[in-house]
Design an enzyme around this catalytic site. Structure first.
Site, PDB file in Angstrom:
ATOM      1  N   TYR A 100      -2.370 -68.584 -91.993  1.00 47.70           N
ATOM      2  CA  TYR A 100      -1.820 -69.459 -90.963  1.00 47.70           C
ATOM      3  C   TYR A 100      -1.649 -70.884 -91.497  1.00 47.70           C
ATOM      4  CZ  TYR A 100      -2.831 -65.870 -87.447  1.00 47.70           C
ATOM      5  OH  TYR A 100      -2.857 -64.710 -86.718  1.00 47.70           O
ATOM      6  N   TYR A 140      -3.735 -58.996 -92.593  1.00 49.31           N
ATOM      7  CA  TYR A 140      -4.724 -59.717 -93.404  1.00 49.31           C
ATOM      8  C   TYR A 140      -6.123 -59.210 -93.081  1.00 49.31           C
ATOM      9  CZ  TYR A 140      -5.059 -62.458 -89.072  1.00 49.31           C
ATOM     10  OH  TYR A 140      -5.193 -62.848 -87.762  1.00 49.31           O
ATOM     11  N   ARG A 150      -6.332 -56.927 -89.841  1.00 51.08           N
ATOM     12  CA  ARG A 150      -5.480 -57.153 -88.682  1.00 51.08           C
ATOM     13  C   ARG A 150      -4.058 -56.747 -89.009  1.00 51.08           C
ATOM     14  NH1 ARG A 150      -5.123 -60.293 -84.087  1.00 51.08           N
ATOM     15  NH2 ARG A 150      -4.705 -58.124 -83.577  1.00 51.08           N
ATOM     16  N   HIS A 153       1.229 -59.435 -86.436  1.00 48.13           N
ATOM     17  CA  HIS A 153       1.340 -59.735 -85.015  1.00 48.13           C
ATOM     18  C   HIS A 153       1.793 -61.179 -84.847  1.00 48.13           C
ATOM     19  CE1 HIS A 153      -2.727 -60.943 -86.234  1.00 48.13           C
ATOM     20  NE2 HIS A 153      -2.646 -61.877 -85.309  1.00 48.13           N
ATOM     21  N   HIS A 155       1.454 -64.420 -81.993  1.00 53.72           N
ATOM     22  CA  HIS A 155       0.750 -64.912 -80.816  1.00 53.72           C
ATOM     23  C   HIS A 155       1.720 -65.609 -79.863  1.00 53.72           C
ATOM     24  CE1 HIS A 155      -3.341 -64.409 -82.572  1.00 53.72           C
ATOM     25  NE2 HIS A 155      -2.708 -64.625 -83.707  1.00 53.72           N
TER      26      HIS A 155
END
Length: 222
Positions: A100, A140, A150, A153, A155
């Protein structure tokens, strides 16, 4: 000194006004799923941005980030399938390496992409529609101690026509979906609604703000 005397309620026989005000059936608590219209709602920001957003580059005319560029379109709806106009939608996802654009992400094996914006906000149009361009996020390793990966995806956080809704969009055909504890919290019959569908070269994902068909609410997970 005059003492206060408790007042007694007088029962008036054949008082038509009292009869119309008295419930004819026993009172029942409001079910938790139906309480959100009565909850305090934060005010929307004074911001009139467009209903589209490009996270694939840090600014118009700048280089595109590494990875697969994808377009996501959809509509924000209420419990009666009516469009929610002028809803504030915030979006964020990791880059094609699984990191991120956030100071708290210290993934040692995932580099930052200097050309990836990674987060932003938009307002839905009069029909509750939005359009998003971003880089397809990578899966990741969320917890090495239990081998939890995970899946890819995106958010979403939505403010409009009810309390804030935080949810995640998953990708179709992704094997990690069925191994992800966050995704598996969603009841099996509702999981397909959390997964975008391919439609004419874009990914389509509609979001329901509240009611029995509400998109699954999730905390601010990674």
């Amino acid at each position: 000194m005059k003492q206060d005397v408790p007042r007694r309620l007088a029962v008036v026989v054949n008082d038509r006004e009292s009869e119309t005000r008295t419930p004819s059936r026993p009172l029942r608590p409001i079910p938790p799923a139906a309480r959100d219209p009565f909850s305090a709602q934060p005010p929307l920001m004074e911001w009139g941005g467009p209903p589209h957003l490009d996270l694939s580059r840090i600014a118009p005319g700048r280089p595109v980030a590494q990875g697969e560029v994808i377009d996501v379109v959809g509509q924000i709806l209420d419990e009666d399938a009516r469009p929610v106009a002028q809803a504030l939608v915030e979006i964020w996802n990791c880059n094609s390496f699984g990191r991120y654009s956030h100071v708290a992400d210290h993934s040692p094996d995932a580099p930052l992409d200097p050309h990836f914006r990674g987060f932003g906000r938009l307002m839905t149009d009069a029909d509750g529609r939005y359009r998003l361009r971003t880089i397809r996020p990578a899966g990741y390793l969320a917890r090495a101690d239990i081998g939890w990966w995970r899946p890819p995806h995106i958010h979403f956080s939505i403010l409009g026509n009810g309390p804030r809704l935080v949810t995640q969009m998953y990708f179709p055909g992704e094997p990690l979906n069925e191994k992800d504890p966050i995704h598996l919290i969603i009841p099996p019959g509702e999981r397909p609604r959390a997964i975008a569908r391919s439609e004419g070269g874009v990914l389509r994902w509609d979001i329901v703000m509240r009611g029995r068909h509400q998109s699954h609410f999730e905390d601010d997970h990674d």
